[in-house]
Design a protein around this motif. Structure first.
Motif, PDB file in Angstrom:
ATOM      1  N   ALA A 281      24.956  36.700  52.756  1.00 29.39           N
ATOM      2  CA  ALA A 281      26.295  37.264  52.418  1.00 29.39           C
ATOM      3  C   ALA A 281      26.384  37.590  50.933  1.00 29.39           C
ATOM      4  N   LEU A 282      27.431  38.556  50.605  1.00 22.55           N
ATOM      5  CA  LEU A 282      27.774  38.826  49.294  1.00 22.55           C
ATOM      6  C   LEU A 282      28.746  37.788  48.774  1.00 22.55           C
ATOM      7  N   TRP A 283      28.550  37.358  47.568  1.00 26.02           N
ATOM      8  CA  TRP A 283      29.262  36.298  46.882  1.00 26.02           C
ATOM      9  C   TRP A 283      30.034  37.138  45.581  1.00 26.02           C
ATOM     10  N   LEU A 284      31.240  36.737  45.510  1.00 23.19           N
ATOM     11  CA  LEU A 284      31.910  37.117  44.330  1.00 23.19           C
ATOM     12  C   LEU A 284      31.833  36.080  43.294  1.00 23.19           C
ATOM     13  N   VAL A 285      31.263  36.864  41.846  1.00 20.59           N
ATOM     14  CA  VAL A 285      31.095  35.924  40.792  1.00 20.59           C
ATOM     15  C   VAL A 285      31.533  36.326  39.792  1.00 20.59           C
ATOM     16  N   MET A 286      32.402  37.419  39.587  1.00 17.70           N
ATOM     17  CA  MET A 286      33.206  37.725  38.507  1.00 17.70           C
ATOM     18  C   MET A 286      34.198  38.898  38.807  1.00 17.70           C
ATOM     19  N   THR A 287      35.744  38.603  38.103  1.00 16.78           N
ATOM     20  CA  THR A 287      36.413  39.352  38.259  1.00 16.78           C
ATOM     21  C   THR A 287      36.929  39.977  37.092  1.00 16.78           C
ATOM     22  N   ALA A 288      37.514  41.094  36.836  1.00 20.17           N
ATOM     23  CA  ALA A 288      37.936  41.672  35.650  1.00 20.17           C
ATOM     24  C   ALA A 288      39.055  42.384  36.027  1.00 20.17           C
ATOM     25  N   GLY A 289      40.310  41.860  35.236  1.00 20.90           N
ATOM     26  CA  GLY A 289      41.733  42.318  35.615  1.00 20.90           C
ATOM     27  C   GLY A 289      42.351  42.322  36.944  1.00 20.90           C
ATOM     28  N   VAL A 290      41.797  41.420  37.458  1.00 14.70           N
ATOM     29  CA  VAL A 290      42.061  41.113  39.078  1.00 14.70           C
ATOM     30  C   VAL A 290      42.610  39.538  39.046  1.00 14.70           C
ATOM     31  N   PRO A 291      43.963  39.014  39.245  1.00 15.50           N
ATOM     32  CA  PRO A 291      44.113  37.654  39.404  1.00 15.50           C
ATOM     33  C   PRO A 291      43.013  37.073  40.726  1.00 15.50           C
ATOM     34  N   GLN A 292      42.620  36.041  40.333  1.00 14.83           N
ATOM     35  CA  GLN A 292      41.932  35.030  41.104  1.00 14.83           C
ATOM     36  C   GLN A 292      42.592  34.879  42.407  1.00 14.83           C
ATOM     37  N   ASP A 293      43.771  34.528  42.847  1.00 10.94           N
ATOM     38  CA  ASP A 293      44.438  34.195  44.002  1.00 10.94           C
ATOM     39  C   ASP A 293      44.347  35.388  44.954  1.00 10.94           C
ATOM     40  N   ILE A 294      44.426  36.358  44.407  1.00  8.66           N
ATOM     41  CA  ILE A 294      44.377  37.869  45.251  1.00  8.66           C
ATOM     42  C   ILE A 294      43.003  38.127  45.644  1.00  8.66           C
ATOM     43  N   ALA A 295      41.765  37.643  44.583  1.00  9.79           N
ATOM     44  CA  ALA A 295      40.574  37.900  45.020  1.00  9.79           C
ATOM     45  C   ALA A 295      39.672  36.912  45.905  1.00  9.79           C
TER      46      ALA A 295
END
Length: 695
Positions: free
Chosen positions: A36-50
């Motif tokens: 599986a692909l795992w989300l490790v970083m967000t930029a400019g996107v709130p985490q509750d949406i991601a």
């Protein structure tokens, strides 16, 4: 601790977001030996949406999954395009924005995926310059991931993705700050600022007066949690629309008892400016309840309900329901563990779990439903249980031992067709209150899981029954005959019940002769499997009475036309004479076999193909006789081994012949495995029978 790798990752991520003109991005990694692909970083996107997309399987209908699996840049130019191509994320985020997803590759190895988001004002097309920036950014990110992996520290998923902060703006001088404050105070109505997570960072006295709340109580709070009358879906929905589309939004809502307020939202990379004025009831949304709430807001619950519903509609078997439920609910609700339970023969059965030790689960699996445990009790009564502390759990179930290390629990009935079919246990590592709003939300979410589980159990039961049927109809073993080596393989289609009408058989006729057959009944269901059994039985019966290959097919055809099953069958029958090392073959519309000679030369065994079985009663099937010397290999196969969308059948058959030519004829099992391994992803069943005379 911020490592050198983190710094390099931050730099590369910041550059690709900035230079592409995107407002935000998501970085996924594909850890070694993970599926599986795992989300490790967000930029400019709130985490509750991601967070709902923290884990993405390569087969999920998501842009990043397609980009990684197909190793190409995926572009979605707007809301309508998203709805057509990717209905699952479009259902949860029905807003105007553009999206690009690309694989992160280095040294020929896919190491992850990058998702970039643009505002709703972006052109429907990605420009060449933007594409080049994305490709360059992915190469830089891939190089960072490669260096980390080579150094023994591959980037792995943590408890939550790391957020890349937006660059801080210029701090105003004291004089500018005074002038700015006076400017804001002179504007009509009130104003406030929200951060990227929706919390109030600044609010004017006039805005607080309009909201009817104390300024100190509002700063740092989410509006829809601090002000119960704002806890309506449209409020948070418009906030999400502003965040995702980066376009201004507006809504009007009633502040009880009779004050209507109009809100205008203006987003950017650091947060949101909000203007509040008295509004017009004509632009209103329904009034909200005034009872104080805690836990997830109704808009947040609606968000997760929609996402879970869209996900579970695509779950097939029970284990998929377990995985999807754990992937979606645990991060969304802040729980750390879950157990999915059903009843079977008066006992509690654990069908799946996440966050608990298998040893602990094994101790509860199979206990009587009469046991004093929450999972069994909820299943019997259909009434949920909520325990904010272990003391509350012990009061309700005195025999319970605190051995799971958790601090709070919700035990929810799984309802399908109006009856409990199981229970869902959610566990929290810290004490957790369950106010009425959250209890209702959890019960609704469990209802979706119950319906999906009921469908999945029915599917699994049909799947198991169909496989038992097919297993009974196909030969369990092939006869061992001196002077003949054989190998067979069967692979069901990747869709439907995974059963179908492909069959093979090897029939021992006497000391020196055998019959070999392979066929394909139209369809991929139980009807096709049942007809397959009839065809195989008919071929076997006619072969054992000494009929020639052409007569075997002709007599079987007459039987099928009398039965009139509404399905057609292709078939090949071969008579093998080990004494003379000769073979005689007839075909009813089936792909021609391949013959690999002892010197490696491989060719098609051409024979005029007769009509498919089951169409016309009186059909003749011509036969062809040919030599089958020691060391040669005769390959009988069904069309699933060569047919694939967009691939020329002659080219695919030639490729199969090439594989057969270069395989080792001394090991038929290895040869069969090699041919199956290079087959297209089975949209059709695959049967394969290899026959080789020995000295």
């Amino acid at each position: 601790m911020h490592t050198t790798m983190d710094t390099a990752m931050d730099t590369a991520m910041t550059a690709v977001v900035r230079d592409s003109g995107a407002y935000g991005g998501l970085l996924y990694v594909l850890p070694p030996r993970d599926d599986a692909l795992w989300l490790v970083m967000t930029a400019g996107v709130p985490q509750d949406i991601a967070i709902p997309w923290r884990r993405v399987a390569p087969t999920d209908p998501m842009p990043v999954a397609d980009a990684v699996r197909e190793e190409r840049l995926v572009w979605v130019g707007g809301r309508e395009e998203m709805a057509r191509q990717y209905p699952r994320p479009a259902l949860v985020l029905p807003y105007d924005f553009a999206l690009g997803a690309a694989p992160v590759v280095s040294d020929g190895t896919v190491r992850g995926g990058l998702v970039l988001l643009w505002s709703g004002t972006h052109s429907p097309r990605l420009s060449r310059e933007e594409r080049e920036v994305v490709e360059t950014g992915c190469r830089r990110l891939g190089e960072v991931l490669r260096q980390a992996a080579d150094g023994g520290a591959p980037l792995m998923p943590g408890d939550r993705p790391r957020s890349l902060r937006a660059p801080a703006g210029r701090a105003p001088s004291p004089a500018e700050a005074t002038a700015l404050s006076a400017f804001v105070d002179r504007l009509p109505g009130g104003s406030c600022g929200l951060d990227m997570n929706g919390r109030i960072t600044f609010i004017t006295p006039a805005a607080a007066d309009l909201l009817g709340a104390d300024r100190a109580a509002l700063v740092g709070a989410l509006p829809w949690e601090a002000l119960p009358w704002m806890d309506v879906p449209q409020v948070e929905d418009r906030y999400r629309a502003a965040l995702v589309s980066r376009l201004p939004q507006a809504f009007t809502v009633l502040r009880p008892p009779r004050t209507w307020l109009a809100f205008e939202l203006y987003p950017d990379a650091t947060g949101m400016s909000v203007r509040i004025t008295r509004g017009d009831p004509a632009d209103s949304t329904p009034a909200a309840r005034t009872m104080p709430t805690a836990g997830p807001s109704r808009a947040t619950v609606l968000y997760h309900l929609m996402h879970l519903a869209s996900t579970l509609t695509e779950a097939i078997g029970v284990q998929e329901v377990v995985e999807q439920t754990a992937d979606q609910l645990l991060p969304a609700l802040g729980a750390q563990a879950m157990v999915l339970m059903t009843a079977e023969d008066g006992r509690l059965r654990i069908v799946g779990h996440r966050g608990y030790r298998t040893e602990l689960m094994n101790r509860f699996d199979g206990i009587p439903l009469s046991s004093e445990v929450p999972g069994a009790d909820v299943m019997a009564t259909g009434v949920p249980g909520f325990f904010a502390t272990f003391a509350e759990m012990a009061d309700a179930y005195p025999a319970t031992v605190h051995e799971d290390g958790m601090a709070a629990w919700a035990v929810l009935p799984l309802i399908a067709s109006g009856r409990p079919i199981g229970s869902l246990l959610l566990s929290y590592e810290r004490p957790h209150a369950f106010p009425p709003g959250e209890r209702a939300a959890l019960t609704s979410l469990a209802g979706l899981v119950g319906q999906a589980l009921d469908r999945a159990r029915l599917y699994d039961a049909k799947h198991h029954l169909a496989h038992r049927l097919q297993s009974a109809l196909l030969p369990h073993t092939l006869p061992r005959v001196p002077g003949l080596r054989v190998a067979a393989r069967y692979l069901p289609a990747a869709h439907g019940l995974g059963v179908g009408g492909d069959f093979y058989d090897l029939i021992h006729l006497d000391e020196h002769t055998l019959g070999a057959t392979i066929g394909d009944v139209q369809g991929h269901n139980v009807d096709a499997a049942a007809l397959m059994g009839q065809v195989r039985t008919a071929v076997h019966a006619h072969a054992t009475v000494g009929a020639s290959p052409g007569d075997v097919l002709a007599r079987t055809n007459r039987l099928l036309t009398d039965l009139d099953p509404g399905l057609f069958t292709s078939c090949v029958y071969v008579h093998l004479d080990l004494a003379t090392r000769r073979a005689c073959l007839a075909s009813a519309g089936h792909p021609p076999p391949l013959l690999r000679r002892a010197d490696g030369h491989t060719e098609l065994v051409h024979v005029p193909p007769g009509l498919l079985l089951g169409i016309e009663p009186d059909v003749r099937y011509p036969a062809r006789e040919f030599a089958l010397p020691p060391g040669s290999v005769l390959a009988l196969y069904t069309d699933g081994l060569v047919e694939a969308p967009g691939v020329d059948l002659d080219d695919a058959t030639a490729a199969l012949a090439g594989l057969l030519e270069h395989a080792d004829p001394g090991d038929l099992d290895a040869m069969a495995d090699a041919l199956i391994r290079h087959a297209p992803t089975p949209g059709d069943d695959i049967a394969l029978l290899l026959i080789s005379p020995s000295e």
